[in-house]
Design an enzyme around this catalytic site. Structure first.
Site, PDB file in Angstrom:
ATOM      1  N   ARG A 134       0.856  -1.182   0.000  1.00 42.30           N
ATOM      2  CA  ARG A 134       0.000   0.000   0.000  1.00 42.30           C
ATOM      3  C   ARG A 134       0.892   1.232   0.000  1.00 42.30           C
ATOM      4  O   ARG A 134       1.915   1.269   0.691  1.00 42.30           O
ATOM      5  CB  ARG A 134      -0.920   0.043   1.228  1.00 42.30           C
ATOM      6  N   HIS A 170      -0.856  -0.507  -9.811  1.00 40.82           N
ATOM      7  CA  HIS A 170      -1.575  -1.385  -8.883  1.00 40.82           C
ATOM      8  C   HIS A 170      -2.104  -2.622  -9.633  1.00 40.82           C
ATOM      9  O   HIS A 170      -3.287  -2.973  -9.547  1.00 40.82           O
ATOM     10  CB  HIS A 170      -2.737  -0.653  -8.192  1.00 40.82           C
ATOM     11  N   ASP A 186       4.224  -0.566  -7.035  1.00 42.47           N
ATOM     12  CA  ASP A 186       2.959  -0.907  -7.679  1.00 42.47           C
ATOM     13  C   ASP A 186       1.830  -0.097  -7.044  1.00 42.47           C
ATOM     14  O   ASP A 186       0.680  -0.192  -7.451  1.00 42.47           O
ATOM     15  CB  ASP A 186       2.668  -2.409  -7.517  1.00 42.47           C
ATOM     16  N   GLU A 222      -2.636   7.375  -4.800  1.00 41.82           N
ATOM     17  CA  GLU A 222      -3.089   6.724  -6.041  1.00 41.82           C
ATOM     18  C   GLU A 222      -4.609   6.772  -6.201  1.00 41.82           C
ATOM     19  O   GLU A 222      -5.120   6.604  -7.307  1.00 41.82           O
ATOM     20  CB  GLU A 222      -2.618   5.266  -6.088  1.00 41.82           C
TER      21      GLU A 222
HETATM   22  P1  NAD Z   1      -1.673 -10.925   5.360  1.00 40.57           P
HETATM   23  O1  NAD Z   1      -2.662 -10.390   6.336  1.00 40.57           O
HETATM   24  O2  NAD Z   1      -1.708 -12.374   5.021  1.00 40.57           O
HETATM   25  O3  NAD Z   1      -0.197 -10.600   5.884  1.00 40.57           O
HETATM   26  C1  NAD Z   1       0.175  -9.356   6.393  1.00 40.57           C
HETATM   27  C2  NAD Z   1       1.343  -9.575   7.327  1.00 40.57           C
HETATM   28  O4  NAD Z   1       1.793  -8.292   7.776  1.00 40.57           O
HETATM   29  C3  NAD Z   1       0.970 -10.383   8.585  1.00 40.57           C
HETATM   30  O5  NAD Z   1       1.860 -11.446   8.754  1.00 40.57           O
HETATM   31  C4  NAD Z   1       1.083  -9.371   9.709  1.00 40.57           C
HETATM   32  O6  NAD Z   1       1.490  -9.929  10.933  1.00 40.57           O
HETATM   33  C5  NAD Z   1       2.119  -8.419   9.141  1.00 40.57           C
HETATM   34  N1  NAD Z   1       2.161  -7.141   9.828  1.00 40.57           N
HETATM   35  C6  NAD Z   1       1.142  -6.463  10.421  1.00 40.57           C
HETATM   36  N2  NAD Z   1       1.607  -5.350  10.998  1.00 40.57           N
HETATM   37  C7  NAD Z   1       2.945  -5.321  10.764  1.00 40.57           C
HETATM   38  C8  NAD Z   1       3.978  -4.420  11.118  1.00 40.57           C
HETATM   39  N3  NAD Z   1       3.740  -3.312  11.845  1.00 40.57           N
HETATM   40  N4  NAD Z   1       5.227  -4.692  10.702  1.00 40.57           N
HETATM   41  C9  NAD Z   1       5.482  -5.820   9.982  1.00 40.57           C
HETATM   42  N5  NAD Z   1       4.543  -6.708   9.627  1.00 40.57           N
HETATM   43  C10 NAD Z   1       3.286  -6.461  10.018  1.00 40.57           C
HETATM   44  O7  NAD Z   1      -1.817 -10.018   4.069  1.00 40.57           O
HETATM   45  P2  NAD Z   1      -1.340 -10.373   2.583  1.00 40.57           P
HETATM   46  O8  NAD Z   1      -2.424 -11.113   1.882  1.00 40.57           O
HETATM   47  O9  NAD Z   1       0.016 -10.948   2.638  1.00 40.57           O
HETATM   48  O10 NAD Z   1      -1.300  -8.917   1.940  1.00 40.57           O
HETATM   49  C11 NAD Z   1      -0.396  -7.938   2.397  1.00 40.57           C
HETATM   50  C12 NAD Z   1      -0.783  -6.612   1.794  1.00 40.57           C
HETATM   51  O11 NAD Z   1      -0.554  -6.640   0.388  1.00 40.57           O
HETATM   52  C13 NAD Z   1      -2.291  -6.269   1.906  1.00 40.57           C
HETATM   53  O12 NAD Z   1      -2.591  -5.685   3.147  1.00 40.57           O
HETATM   54  C14 NAD Z   1      -2.484  -5.312   0.777  1.00 40.57           C
HETATM   55  O13 NAD Z   1      -2.269  -4.001   1.262  1.00 40.57           O
HETATM   56  C15 NAD Z   1      -1.376  -5.661  -0.220  1.00 40.57           C
HETATM   57  N6  NAD Z   1      -1.901  -6.202  -1.494  1.00 40.57           N
HETATM   58  C16 NAD Z   1      -1.529  -5.593  -2.656  1.00 40.57           C
HETATM   59  C17 NAD Z   1      -1.998  -6.082  -3.874  1.00 40.57           C
HETATM   60  C18 NAD Z   1      -1.605  -5.446  -5.192  1.00 40.57           C
HETATM   61  O14 NAD Z   1      -2.184  -5.783  -6.226  1.00 40.57           O
HETATM   62  N7  NAD Z   1      -0.643  -4.555  -5.223  1.00 40.57           N
HETATM   63  C19 NAD Z   1      -2.843  -7.190  -3.895  1.00 40.57           C
HETATM   64  C20 NAD Z   1      -3.194  -7.797  -2.681  1.00 40.57           C
HETATM   65  C21 NAD Z   1      -2.716  -7.292  -1.476  1.00 40.57           C
END
Ligand code: NAD
Length: 366
Positions: free
Chosen positions: A264, A331, A288, A293
């Site tokens: 994000r 994105h 990305d 955005e």
């Molecule tokens: P997820 O919930 O499976 O994993 C997120 C991880 O981040 C967890 O392990 C959590 O413990 C950790 N976390 C939380 N707070 C933290 C901190 N302060 N420091 C370090 N780690 C921390 O989520 P995911 O499915 O792996 O997705 C991650 C992110 O990717 C989503 O939140 C979304 O913003 C982004 N995303 C982007 C796209 C894209 O197309 N660009 C697509 C899907 C998701």
């Protein structure tokens, strides 16, 4: 129940089929669904299954915001994406119009006012995972492209410049890569990076046993920042992660670090990037996502007349794009056939579960 094929995608991968009986499928057909931010690719992947199960569905191109929320009047469900604004004011308009459910077609819900939805009795459901592999692969694609300057090489050769100066990369093997956030996507990034011989370090507030099982050590951010040749961000945007990457954290990174953000935009304080790019503190930047955005991405501005384009002109973003060591995608990390199939299936299933009064397994609560 017979499925609906993603026939408009080249090389259709599968058919969307819900976990409902024929009788239950009959019962959900009266549910009225309106899908916002419905660009052509959205209609291509979502219209066939949505119209099959919910024939009273409508698709509108603009995003959901205070100007467009009225369009949802008379619909039961709104389907929204990452940059739709489901603020308290929007929720109030939706509730007045009879909307009972917000069905996200993404995982992130940072733009949804969950408390406002709860106050108005509007249920919120999301697609928690649809293809973590796709997002992780995109992060690695940015790493490879930036390392070997594929974006520059592509432009140069098209122009008839076949010189090699300025295209020197590095071997990926044995490079130290920091994965920040090791949930569904981060763990896939770890798997790929480990597979190509990188020395991976992980940071997360909750260590993931799958990552530990790969022999990847967890370290603190203080330990991770100065050691890594490449840092890739995979944690969600939360108050605790807002501007996680800022002037101070960048100063603690190894000089010339490659920084990747497919998570994000708000994780990086954009203003802190310019000095770091110019001094060489950041050697390459792959994005990305971008902090602002919301009013930019998912729209083709090239067809707008100049005045409209200027109204949306983001000087900071344009400056970032102008740096040769910066590569930005719109994105699109999630955008694979497999992800779209999974999104279509889960969105249709979430709406069916809600309509049939079944447990809403993917609900999001304040
Ligand atoms: P997820 O919930 O499976 O994993 C997120 C991880 O981040 C967890 O392990 C959590 O413990 C950790 N976390 C939380 N707070 C933290 C901190 N302060 N420091 C370090 N780690 C921390 O989520 P995911 O499915 O792996 O997705 C991650 C992110 O990717 C989503 O939140 C979304 O913003 C982004 N995303 C982007 C796209 C894209 O197309 N660009 C697509 C899907 C998701």
């Amino acid at each position: 129940m017979s499925g609906v094929g993603l026939s408009t995608l080249s090389g259709s991968i599968s058919t969307v089929s819900l976990d409902v009986s024929d009788d239950e499928a009959e019962m959900v057909t009266s549910t009225k669904v309106i899908c916002f931010s419905a660009a052509q690719y959205v209609k291509d992947f979502l219209a066939p299954p949505l119209l099959k199960y919910y024939p009273n569905s409508a698709f509108v191109e603009p995003p959901l915001d205070l100007d467009t929320a009225q369009l949802a009047k008379g619909f039961d469900v709104v389907v929204v994406f990452v940059n739709d604004y489901v603020t308290a004011e929007v929720v109030e308009v939706l509730a007045k119009g009879g909307v009972k459910m917000v069905a996200l077609r993404c995982a992130g819900f940072d733009r949804v006012d969950l408390a406002a939805c709860e106050k108005h009795g509007i249920k919120v459901a999301r697609v928690p995972t649809y293809s973590p592999e796709s997002v992780a692969e995109h992060a690695v694609a940015l790493i490879f492209a930036l390392n070997r300057r594929l974006h520059d090489a592509y432009m140069r050769t098209r122009m008839g410049n076949y010189a090699l100066s300025g295209l020197v990369g590095m071997e990926m093997k044995r490079k130290v890569v920091g994965v920040v956030g090791t949930g569904a996507i981060g763990v896939e990034a770890c798997r790929i990076l480990k597979g190509i011989g990188c020395n991976v370090l992980a940071y997360d507030v909750r260590p993931n046993p799958k990552v530990e099982a790969m022999g990847i050590p967890y370290v603190t951010m203080d330990e991770l920042l100065p050691q890594c040749d490449i840092i890739t961000l995979h944690c969600p945007l939360l108050p605790s992660t807002f501007h996680l990457i800022n002037k101070d954290s960048i100063a603690r990174m190894k000089k010339g670090v490659m920084l990747i953000n497919v998570s994000r935009g708000g994780l990086i304080e954009s203003d802190s990037l310019f000095d770091a790019l110019e001094s060489g503190q950041i050697g390459a930047l792959g994005l990305d996502v971008y902090e602002n955005e919301g009013s930019l991405f998912f729209v083709d501005y090239t067809m707008y007349e100049l005045r409209t384009r200027m109204q949306k002109w983001d000087r900071k973003f344009k400056t970032l794009l102008s740096y040769p060591q910066v590569l930005v995608t719109p994105h699109s990390a999630f955008l694979t056939q497999e992800a779209l199939y999974n999104i279509a299936t889960t969105v249709c299933q979430n709406i069916a579960d809600f309509t049939l009064g079944k447990p809403l397994v993917n609900s999001v609560k304040p």
